[in-house]
Write an enzyme that holds these catalytic residues in place. Structure first.
Site, PDB file in Angstrom:
ATOM      1  N   SER A  47      -4.159  -2.403 -16.643  1.00  0.00           N
ATOM      2  CA  SER A  47      -4.305  -0.956 -16.457  1.00  0.00           C
ATOM      3  C   SER A  47      -3.843  -0.240 -17.713  1.00  0.00           C
ATOM      4  O   SER A  47      -2.719  -0.459 -18.181  1.00  0.00           O
ATOM      5  CB  SER A  47      -3.470  -0.476 -15.264  1.00  0.00           C
ATOM      6  OG  SER A  47      -3.392   0.938 -15.252  1.00  0.00           O
TER       7      SER A  47
ATOM      8  N   SER B 140       0.898  11.241  -7.320  1.00  0.00           N
ATOM      9  CA  SER B 140       0.690  12.653  -7.036  1.00  0.00           C
ATOM     10  C   SER B 140       0.315  12.904  -5.578  1.00  0.00           C
ATOM     11  O   SER B 140       0.252  14.046  -5.147  1.00  0.00           O
ATOM     12  CB  SER B 140      -0.424  13.202  -7.931  1.00  0.00           C
ATOM     13  OG  SER B 140      -1.642  12.533  -7.656  1.00  0.00           O
TER      14      SER B 140
ATOM     15  N   LEU C  79      -2.674  11.970  -4.460  1.00  0.00           N
ATOM     16  CA  LEU C  79      -4.133  12.104  -4.450  1.00  0.00           C
ATOM     17  C   LEU C  79      -4.807  10.743  -4.316  1.00  0.00           C
ATOM     18  O   LEU C  79      -5.979  10.578  -4.635  1.00  0.00           O
ATOM     19  CB  LEU C  79      -4.610  12.825  -5.715  1.00  0.00           C
ATOM     20  CG  LEU C  79      -4.055  14.232  -5.916  1.00  0.00           C
ATOM     21  CD1 LEU C  79      -4.591  14.834  -7.210  1.00  0.00           C
ATOM     22  CD2 LEU C  79      -4.383  15.136  -4.733  1.00  0.00           C
ATOM     23  N   SER C  80      -4.038   9.778  -3.853  1.00  0.00           N
ATOM     24  CA  SER C  80      -4.563   8.455  -3.475  1.00  0.00           C
ATOM     25  C   SER C  80      -5.020   7.608  -4.646  1.00  0.00           C
ATOM     26  O   SER C  80      -6.096   7.019  -4.629  1.00  0.00           O
ATOM     27  CB  SER C  80      -5.697   8.590  -2.442  1.00  0.00           C
ATOM     28  OG  SER C  80      -5.198   9.106  -1.255  1.00  0.00           O
TER      29      SER C  80
ATOM     30  N   GLU D  40      -3.662  -2.826   2.094  1.00  0.00           N
ATOM     31  CA  GLU D  40      -2.450  -2.017   1.969  1.00  0.00           C
ATOM     32  C   GLU D  40      -1.498  -2.253   3.133  1.00  0.00           C
ATOM     33  O   GLU D  40      -0.290  -2.290   2.966  1.00  0.00           O
ATOM     34  CB  GLU D  40      -2.810  -0.533   1.845  1.00  0.00           C
ATOM     35  CG  GLU D  40      -1.633   0.305   1.417  1.00  0.00           C
ATOM     36  CD  GLU D  40      -2.015   1.556   0.638  1.00  0.00           C
ATOM     37  OE1 GLU D  40      -1.134   2.412   0.470  1.00  0.00           O
ATOM     38  OE2 GLU D  40      -3.172   1.677   0.181  1.00  0.00           O
TER      39      GLU D  40
ATOM     40  N   ASP E 106      -7.657   7.646   3.400  1.00  0.00           N
ATOM     41  CA  ASP E 106      -7.734   7.653   1.941  1.00  0.00           C
ATOM     42  C   ASP E 106      -8.825   6.719   1.433  1.00  0.00           C
ATOM     43  O   ASP E 106      -9.628   7.082   0.566  1.00  0.00           O
ATOM     44  CB  ASP E 106      -6.386   7.236   1.337  1.00  0.00           C
ATOM     45  CG  ASP E 106      -5.274   8.201   1.675  1.00  0.00           C
ATOM     46  OD1 ASP E 106      -5.575   9.290   2.214  1.00  0.00           O
ATOM     47  OD2 ASP E 106      -4.102   7.881   1.397  1.00  0.00           O
TER      48      ASP E 106
END
Length: 393
Positions: A71, A129, A131-132, A166, A178
């Protein structure tokens, strides 16, 4: 619309890490939930939309069983390696556990890659944040698997597998909202999703001259290690008690009137408040969508306020920073709606603001928030985008 510079930079990094060769590029968005919070796991309706912010991924098959993850947002973790024959949660693998978990979930359901793959991603969602970003990564990984290996499944199943990853691999007892929003979003539309059945309809988000503004508290939330799992446990306790009085499969099957008749079977006042939120939030969500369809944006905004107050007082997942942002938003001329969004304990608010008031909203709320909390908020005027897909050039 894909961000061509972000994609090219990611491809360059992929080549630097893994060498030259054919590569394929995918995207999965983040999401914001307009209303209907903490009821996806209570059998209720939610009303999220996908954003044009999200996670891009580049991938290529390998000749062996190895998977390599990287990442650009968390470059300090380096390349994280795993093996198809040994997919287990490892704390040291950090963010890559979310991606590994999706591979594991696909395999658990009979979709087994014939080989490993190299993977690099970059996200445009602010980390932690609310926002998933994690759901975006999960759905992205599933989209990569479907694209690279031609699995005969669809984005609804991808959302299911991502939620399974998850819940069971990472250990976060989340609902499916989400992942579903990231997988199935459509441009300029929100999804009214029945989380009990996964029936869904798209609703155009027509706000006239108003804009969606997301405000990040910049107080990170750690849902896995927070009270999120406690809230779900409390709701499960409430459901078992309510079922002694009513034949229901989920709390959100109760109308507010039915709940008021039998609520005293829940003797713990805290658990009763959790159930109250679920019942009344379900009612607010369904009503809000009707108001939006009727073009009554001010009524939609008032329901957003009711949602925030319930999340603050009954479900107790708000925090000082979120409350300050919402309070200051409602003081601003031009604000039509404001509430916390996401799991809570930090993260973001979602606001509907008249277009000609956005600049003053950003300035005024930003200054007052900093004065009251000492933190600097970030503001995003956002667009509603499509769900996960392969990026075609």
């Amino acid at each position: 619309m894909a961000d061509e510079k972000v994609i090219q930079d990611l491809k360059d990094k992929f080549t630097e890490l893994y060498g030259e060769g054919e590569m394929r590029c995918f995207f999965a968005p983040g999401r914001v939930n307009l209303i209907g919070e903490h009821i996806d796991y209570n059998g209720g309706h939610v009303f999220p939309c996908a954003l044009t912010l999200g996670t891009y991924g580049v991938a290529r098959k390998r000749a062996d069983k190895k998977i390599r993850f990287y990442s650009t947002n968390l470059a300090h973790t380096g390349v994280i390696e795993a093996d198809l024959d040994d997919l287990v949660y490892k704390k040291e693998d950090d963010w890559a556990n979310y991606a590994k978990g999706v591979v594991w979930a696909f395999m658990e359901n009979g979709f087994v890659p014939e080989c490993g793959f190299d993977f690099a991603c970059t996200g445009t969602i602010p980390n932690k944040s609310g926002l998933s970003s994690s759901a975006s990564l999960e759905v992205l990984t599933g989209t990569v698997l479907m694209g690279l290996f031609g699995f005969d499944t669809d984005q609804v199943q991808n959302a299911r597998f991502s939620q399974l990853a998850e819940n069971k691999f990472v250990g976060m007892n989340c609902g499916i909202m989400d992942q579903f929003a990231s997988a199935k979003g459509q441009e300029d539309k929100a999804i009214l999703l029945d989380c009990a059945t996964l029936d869904y309809t798209y609703t155009p988000v027509v706000l006239g001259d108003a804009k969606l503004v997301i405000v990040n508290t910049n107080k990170p939330h750690e849902l896995t290690n927070s009270a999120y799992n406690d809230r779900r446990r409390e709701c499960e306790e409430a459901l078992e008690l309510l079922r002694t009085k009513k034949d229901i499969q989920a709390i959100c099957q109760l109308s507010p009137e039915e709940f008021e008749e039998i609520k005293d079977v829940i003797t713990d006042p805290v658990v009763q408040k959790r159930a109250k939120h679920a019942v009344y939030e379900e009612n607010r969500c369904v009503t809000a969508v009707k108001e939006l369809n009727a073009g009554n944006i001010p009524a939609f905004g008032k329901l957003m306020l009711g949602s925030h107050e319930s999340l603050r007082d009954d479900f107790e997942v708000s925090c000082e920073e979120l409350d300050v942002l919402v309070e200051e938003a409602w003081k601003c001329e031009g604000t039509i709606g404001a509430r916390m969004t996401g799991g809570g304990f930090g993260g973001c608010t979602v606001n509907i603001v008249k277009g000609d008031a956005v600049d003053s909203f950003v300035k005024t709320v930003g200054e007052r928030y900093q004065a009251r909390t000492g933190l600097v908020a970030d503001f995003y005027v956002v667009s509603i985008g499509d769900g996960a897909h392969e990026v075609c050039e």
